[in-house]
Design a protein around this motif. Structure first.
Motif, PDB file in Angstrom:
ATOM      1  N   THR A 137       9.975   1.671  -2.451  1.00  0.00           N
ATOM      2  CA  THR A 137      10.246   2.901  -3.203  1.00  0.00           C
ATOM      3  C   THR A 137       9.443   4.100  -2.711  1.00  0.00           C
ATOM      4  O   THR A 137       9.579   5.192  -3.244  1.00  0.00           O
ATOM      5  CB  THR A 137       9.942   2.687  -4.696  1.00  0.00           C
ATOM      6  N   SER A 138       8.597   3.911  -1.709  1.00  0.00           N
ATOM      7  CA  SER A 138       7.776   4.998  -1.190  1.00  0.00           C
ATOM      8  C   SER A 138       8.095   5.243   0.280  1.00  0.00           C
ATOM      9  O   SER A 138       8.215   4.291   1.061  1.00  0.00           O
ATOM     10  CB  SER A 138       6.291   4.663  -1.349  1.00  0.00           C
ATOM     11  N   PHE A 139       8.232   6.508   0.647  1.00  0.00           N
ATOM     12  CA  PHE A 139       8.362   6.852   2.071  1.00  0.00           C
ATOM     13  C   PHE A 139       7.020   6.621   2.756  1.00  0.00           C
ATOM     14  O   PHE A 139       6.897   5.821   3.673  1.00  0.00           O
ATOM     15  CB  PHE A 139       8.812   8.309   2.211  1.00  0.00           C
ATOM     16  N   CYS A 140       5.997   7.315   2.286  1.00  0.00           N
ATOM     17  CA  CYS A 140       4.635   7.129   2.788  1.00  0.00           C
ATOM     18  C   CYS A 140       3.694   7.836   1.824  1.00  0.00           C
ATOM     19  O   CYS A 140       3.813   9.046   1.623  1.00  0.00           O
ATOM     20  CB  CYS A 140       4.491   7.685   4.198  1.00  0.00           C
ATOM     21  N   SER A 141       2.777   7.091   1.244  1.00  0.00           N
ATOM     22  CA  SER A 141       1.885   7.645   0.231  1.00  0.00           C
ATOM     23  C   SER A 141       0.717   8.420   0.817  1.00  0.00           C
ATOM     24  O   SER A 141      -0.154   8.893   0.086  1.00  0.00           O
ATOM     25  CB  SER A 141       1.345   6.517  -0.664  1.00  0.00           C
ATOM     26  N   GLY A 142       0.703   8.564   2.136  1.00  0.00           N
ATOM     27  CA  GLY A 142      -0.346   9.338   2.781  1.00  0.00           C
ATOM     28  C   GLY A 142      -1.241   8.467   3.633  1.00  0.00           C
ATOM     29  O   GLY A 142      -0.879   7.359   4.023  1.00  0.00           O
ATOM     30  N   LYS A 196       0.831  -1.206   0.000  1.00  0.00           N
ATOM     31  CA  LYS A 196       0.000   0.000   0.000  1.00  0.00           C
ATOM     32  C   LYS A 196       0.866   1.256   0.000  1.00  0.00           C
ATOM     33  O   LYS A 196       0.402   2.331   0.372  1.00  0.00           O
ATOM     34  CB  LYS A 196      -0.920   0.006   1.227  1.00  0.00           C
ATOM     35  N   ARG A 197       2.115   1.126  -0.429  1.00  0.00           N
ATOM     36  CA  ARG A 197       3.048   2.244  -0.494  1.00  0.00           C
ATOM     37  C   ARG A 197       3.167   2.952   0.867  1.00  0.00           C
ATOM     38  O   ARG A 197       3.289   4.154   0.963  1.00  0.00           O
ATOM     39  CB  ARG A 197       2.662   3.225  -1.605  1.00  0.00           C
TER      40      ARG A 197
END
Length: 248
Positions: free
Chosen positions: A57-62, A23-24
């Motif tokens: 590849t994602s820090f946090c997508s929200g 879920k990024r």
């Protein structure tokens, strides 16, 4: 620590890694609570600096948009953000990829940010009729500058790593390893001085709002979350269509 958060220790530095890669690394109530628990536990156990980063590849997508529609999520989110900001040790965000919405909030709750080439910052709440609290807007504007904050919040402008570094939103460009190395250097410094410096910076630049101002801002914030546009944003997402906002 759990399947959602990994807590590792590098000498006197603790590394908290979000592990919801499918879920990024989108935030849920459970994930917010686990981040807060991992960070506070690490400091209680003697960590003298902390790194927060994301797996993949994602820090946090929200925020996970299937989970944000309730007071419980907001309480968990802001409890976690304020807990990170109040820790008496340096907290480094290793922004290894996009930090969107609540991801940007997580990054700016940390003391400093190290941005990888694929990092990006954005707060696209105006696109779905959500809202971030006054603390977030003030902190974002203090770091990125008033103009960049207005462009991000009103024009949904995304800030890439290089521009973030030029603005001061990102303090350094580099990898997660670079962020950990910086945090390890901080861990060797005088703990009481570091805690004092954070205390002064927070008190001088982010004092409590006056009561009347705080009440007015809270009313406006809550109005966004109870508006017809908020319901329309949720319905549009579920129906996979563009929302039609009316300002009601």
């Amino acid at each position: 620590m759990t399947e959602l958060v990994d807590l590792s220790v590098r000498g006197r530095t603790a590394v908290v890694t979000l592990q919801r890669q499918a879920k990024r690394n989108a935030l849920t109530i459970e994930l917010c609570d686990l981040i807060r628990e991992a960070a506070t536990t690490a400091v209680a156990d003697g960590a003298r600096s902390l790194v927060v980063t994301g797996e993949g590849t994602s820090f946090c997508s929200g925020a996970d948009l299937d989970a944000v529609y309730g007071d419980a999520f907001r309480e968990s989110l802001y409890g976690m953000l304020h807990a990170l900001a109040a820790l008496p040790v340096p907290v480094v965000a290793a922004v290894n990829g996009p930090a969107i919405g609540a991801g940007t909030q997580l990054a700016i709750a940390c003391d400093v940010r190290v941005a990888a080439p694929g990092a990006a910052f954005a707060i696209p709440t105006a696109g779905n009729a959500l809202a971030v609290d006054p603390w977030t807007i003030r902190r974002f504007a203090l770091l990125a500058g008033n103009g960049a904050a207005r462009a991000a919040l009103l024009g949904l402008e995304k800030i890439d790593a290089d521009r973030a570094h030029a603005l001061g939103l990102a303090d350094r460009l580099g990898t997660v390893d670079d962020a950990i190395a910086w945090a390890e250097q901080m861990a060797e410094l005088a703990p009481l001085t570091l805690a004092y410096s954070k205390q002064v910076l927070n008190a001088v630049f982010e004092p409590e709002f006056e009561a009347a101002t705080a009440a007015e801002l809270t009313r406006s914030f809550e109005a966004c979350w109870t508006s017809d546009d908020f319901a329309e944003g949720r319905a549009a997402r579920l129906e996979k269509r563009k929302p039609q906002f009316k300002g009601l």
